[in-house]
Write a protein that holds these residues in place. Structure first.
Motif, mmCIF file in Angstrom:
data_model
loop_
_atom_site.group_PDB
_atom_site.id
_atom_site.type_symbol
_atom_site.label_atom_id
_atom_site.label_comp_id
_atom_site.label_asym_id
_atom_site.label_seq_id
_atom_site.Cartn_x
_atom_site.Cartn_y
_atom_site.Cartn_z
ATOM 1 N N LEU A 174 -10.749 -15.119 -9.789
ATOM 2 C CA LEU A 174 -10.309 -13.937 -10.506
ATOM 3 C C LEU A 174 -8.796 -13.762 -10.338
ATOM 4 C CD1 LEU A 174 -13.418 -13.399 -9.813
ATOM 5 C CD2 LEU A 174 -12.857 -10.987 -10.116
ATOM 6 N N SER A 175 -8.172 -13.076 -11.265
ATOM 7 C CA SER A 175 -6.800 -12.630 -11.079
ATOM 8 C C SER A 175 -6.858 -11.448 -10.121
ATOM 9 C CB SER A 175 -6.190 -12.200 -12.415
ATOM 10 O OG SER A 175 -6.201 -13.277 -13.343
ATOM 11 N N THR A 176 -5.778 -11.205 -9.387
ATOM 12 C CA THR A 176 -5.829 -10.161 -8.361
ATOM 13 C C THR A 176 -4.593 -9.274 -8.367
ATOM 14 O OG1 THR A 176 -4.869 -11.670 -6.724
ATOM 15 C CG2 THR A 176 -7.275 -11.543 -6.813
ATOM 16 N N ALA A 177 -4.815 -8.003 -8.010
ATOM 17 C CA ALA A 177 -3.717 -7.051 -7.810
ATOM 18 C C ALA A 177 -3.997 -6.288 -6.526
ATOM 19 C CB ALA A 177 -3.602 -6.089 -8.987
ATOM 20 N N HIS A 178 -3.036 -6.275 -5.624
ATOM 21 C CA HIS A 178 -3.162 -5.524 -4.377
ATOM 22 C C HIS A 178 -2.403 -4.220 -4.516
ATOM 23 C CE1 HIS A 178 -2.017 -4.434 -0.164
ATOM 24 N NE2 HIS A 178 -3.312 -4.623 -0.017
ATOM 25 N N ILE A 179 -3.079 -3.105 -4.215
ATOM 26 C CA ILE A 179 -2.439 -1.803 -4.350
ATOM 27 C C ILE A 179 -2.040 -1.245 -2.988
ATOM 28 C CG2 ILE A 179 -4.660 -0.550 -4.379
ATOM 29 C CD1 ILE A 179 -3.263 1.380 -6.424
ATOM 30 N N ARG A 180 -0.821 -0.768 -2.914
ATOM 31 C CA ARG A 180 -0.317 -0.138 -1.696
ATOM 32 C C ARG A 180 -0.842 1.300 -1.661
ATOM 33 N NH1 ARG A 180 4.626 -0.736 1.457
ATOM 34 N NH2 ARG A 180 5.368 -2.299 -0.020
ATOM 35 N N ARG A 181 -1.979 1.460 -1.028
ATOM 36 C CA ARG A 181 -2.647 2.770 -1.031
ATOM 37 C C ARG A 181 -3.628 2.827 0.134
ATOM 38 N NH1 ARG A 181 -4.883 4.763 -6.698
ATOM 39 N NH2 ARG A 181 -2.715 5.435 -6.818
ATOM 40 N N GLY A 182 -3.659 3.956 0.831
ATOM 41 C CA GLY A 182 -4.583 4.088 1.950
ATOM 42 C C GLY A 182 -4.142 3.237 3.137
ATOM 43 N N PRO A 183 -4.878 3.288 4.242
ATOM 44 C CA PRO A 183 -4.477 2.556 5.458
ATOM 45 C C PRO A 183 -4.414 1.052 5.280
ATOM 46 C CG PRO A 183 -6.704 3.465 5.685
ATOM 47 C CD PRO A 183 -6.110 4.076 4.458
ATOM 48 N N TRP A 184 -5.392 0.461 4.597
ATOM 49 C CA TRP A 184 -5.414 -0.987 4.402
ATOM 50 C C TRP A 184 -4.293 -1.427 3.469
ATOM 51 C CZ3 TRP A 184 -9.502 2.305 4.315
ATOM 52 C CH2 TRP A 184 -10.467 2.139 5.319
ATOM 53 N N GLY A 185 -4.160 -0.718 2.360
ATOM 54 C CA GLY A 185 -3.154 -1.086 1.374
ATOM 55 C C GLY A 185 -1.745 -1.000 1.909
ATOM 56 N N ASN A 186 -1.467 0.041 2.689
ATOM 57 C CA ASN A 186 -0.124 0.188 3.243
ATOM 58 C C ASN A 186 0.135 -0.777 4.391
ATOM 59 O OD1 ASN A 186 1.526 2.522 2.037
ATOM 60 N ND2 ASN A 186 -0.523 3.401 2.177
ATOM 61 N N LEU A 187 -0.884 -1.008 5.207
ATOM 62 C CA LEU A 187 -0.710 -1.893 6.360
ATOM 63 C C LEU A 187 -0.341 -3.306 5.939
ATOM 64 C CD1 LEU A 187 -0.934 -2.336 9.442
ATOM 65 C CD2 LEU A 187 -3.373 -2.825 9.093
ATOM 66 N N TRP A 188 -0.998 -3.795 4.871
ATOM 67 C CA TRP A 188 -0.804 -5.188 4.483
ATOM 68 C C TRP A 188 0.018 -5.376 3.203
ATOM 69 C CZ3 TRP A 188 -6.282 -4.690 6.181
ATOM 70 C CH2 TRP A 188 -6.475 -5.217 7.463
ATOM 71 N N ALA A 189 0.617 -4.313 2.709
ATOM 72 C CA ALA A 189 1.328 -4.403 1.427
ATOM 73 C C ALA A 189 2.414 -5.469 1.404
ATOM 74 C CB ALA A 189 1.918 -3.042 1.066
ATOM 75 N N ASP A 199 -1.758 -11.815 -7.451
ATOM 76 C CA ASP A 199 -0.938 -12.109 -8.626
ATOM 77 C C ASP A 199 0.053 -10.988 -8.880
ATOM 78 O OD1 ASP A 199 -2.192 -14.642 -9.694
ATOM 79 O OD2 ASP A 199 -3.966 -13.356 -9.594
ATOM 80 N N TRP A 200 -0.347 -9.772 -8.506
ATOM 81 C CA TRP A 200 0.543 -8.615 -8.643
ATOM 82 C C TRP A 200 0.375 -7.714 -7.433
ATOM 83 C CZ3 TRP A 200 -2.371 -10.369 -12.815
ATOM 84 C CH2 TRP A 200 -1.635 -10.852 -13.908
ATOM 85 N N SER A 201 1.460 -7.062 -7.039
ATOM 86 C CA SER A 201 1.437 -6.031 -6.006
ATOM 87 C C SER A 201 1.881 -4.741 -6.677
ATOM 88 C CB SER A 201 2.379 -6.386 -4.855
ATOM 89 O OG SER A 201 1.942 -7.568 -4.200
ATOM 90 N N ILE A 202 1.060 -3.704 -6.580
ATOM 91 C CA ILE A 202 1.340 -2.467 -7.313
ATOM 92 C C ILE A 202 1.314 -1.254 -6.388
ATOM 93 C CG2 ILE A 202 0.434 -3.413 -9.468
ATOM 94 C CD1 ILE A 202 -2.124 -1.795 -9.024
ATOM 95 N N ASP A 203 1.939 -0.186 -6.855
ATOM 96 C CA ASP A 203 1.949 1.074 -6.115
ATOM 97 C C ASP A 203 1.131 2.149 -6.808
ATOM 98 O OD1 ASP A 203 3.856 0.230 -4.079
ATOM 99 O OD2 ASP A 203 5.339 0.256 -5.687
ATOM 100 N N SER A 204 0.780 1.912 -8.068
ATOM 101 C CA SER A 204 0.018 2.890 -8.850
ATOM 102 C C SER A 204 -0.853 2.157 -9.867
ATOM 103 C CB SER A 204 0.984 3.831 -9.580
ATOM 104 O OG SER A 204 0.296 4.619 -10.529
ATOM 105 N N LEU A 205 -1.991 2.738 -10.176
ATOM 106 C CA LEU A 205 -2.872 2.155 -11.179
ATOM 107 C C LEU A 205 -2.250 2.183 -12.575
ATOM 108 C CD1 LEU A 205 -6.346 3.593 -10.076
ATOM 109 C CD2 LEU A 205 -5.339 1.371 -9.535
ATOM 110 N N THR A 206 -1.289 3.057 -12.778
ATOM 111 C CA THR A 206 -0.648 3.126 -14.097
ATOM 112 C C THR A 206 0.115 1.854 -14.420
ATOM 113 O OG1 THR A 206 1.275 4.233 -13.129
ATOM 114 C CG2 THR A 206 -0.464 5.642 -14.037
ATOM 115 N N GLN A 207 0.466 1.072 -13.416
ATOM 116 C CA GLN A 207 1.169 -0.191 -13.639
ATOM 117 C C GLN A 207 0.270 -1.242 -14.283
ATOM 118 O OE1 GLN A 207 2.829 0.299 -9.317
ATOM 119 N NE2 GLN A 207 3.937 -1.416 -10.236
ATOM 120 N N LEU A 208 -1.030 -1.035 -14.214
ATOM 121 C CA LEU A 208 -1.961 -2.023 -14.760
ATOM 122 C C LEU A 208 -1.845 -2.181 -16.265
ATOM 123 C CD1 LEU A 208 -5.110 -1.073 -12.650
ATOM 124 C CD2 LEU A 208 -3.643 -3.087 -12.337
#
Length: 214
Positions: A174-189, A199-208
């Protein structure tokens, strides 16, 4: 070309505040105590349920879920649990002609509650109903089936957790996007391995919307 966006649930579209607060209240421990333990097990790369097991090593989680429901203190989910960008982002994706599905590691009850919110999505699926959970490859096979696409690469899976979301989704094609959100998202962003796998690193779902349009 992305034909379907599939989204994780906890800390991708919903906040986990209520979930952990409810567990702390049920276990009669300070909310901060359980929150700190969740952070500790996350940093160690362990299952977040281990935070509860640290407090009650003998606990039978499925039985405890049933007791909570019977006592009227079971799972709850309403509009206030959604991140602010969820509805506008999902609606914009559908307007762009993309199929949108929600699929995560949640109980059957959580699936019912999510559907009751009438999100602008084409389908909602949870591991409690499927009988298989991330990071199992079978979970992502079902996501692709739900997406109704010709190839896994046409599905963009969005999540906050590298081990449960980004790595296994990528391994399955699958294609993938990691979101910087919550403890997991921020820890590993900014982790190099996560950045390399997503494939993408995002800060908001609006970027999709720009991603699928581009």
């Amino acid at each position: 070309m992305i034909k379907c966006v599939a989204l994780d649930i906890g800390e991708t579209i919903t906040r986990d505040d209520r979930y952990w607060s409810a567990w702390a209240d049920w276990l009669h421990v300070p909310r901060h105590t359980l929150s700190a333990l969740v952070g500790a097990v996350v940093a160690q790369g362990r299952d977040n349920a281990d935070a509860i097991r640290l407090l009650r090593p003998e606990i039978d989680l499925p039985a405890e879920y049933e007791e909570r429901e019977a006592a009227g203190q079971g799972e709850r989910l309403d509009e206030s649990d959604l991140y602010e960008d969820v509805r506008p982002a999902l609606a914009a994706l559908r307007d762009a002609g993309v199929r949108v599905v929600v699929a995560g590691n949640q109980t059957s009850r959580a699936g019912e509650l999510l559907r009751a919110l009438a999100l602008p999505v084409d389908a909602v699926a949870v591991s409690g109903e499927w009988g298989v959970a991330k990071p199992d490859a079978e979970f992502f096979l079902r996501v692709v089936d739900l997406a109704a696409v010709a190839a896994p690469s046409a599905v963009l899976y969005v999540g906050d957790h590298p081990v449960n979301d980004v790595y296994p989704a990528r391994a399955f094609g699958l294609s993938t996007a990691h979101i910087r959100r919550g403890p997991w998202g921020n820890l590993w962003a900014d982790d190099p391995a996560v950045r390399a796998s997503a494939d993408w690193s995002i800060d908001s779902l609006t970027q999709l919307v720009d991603i699928v349009s581009g």
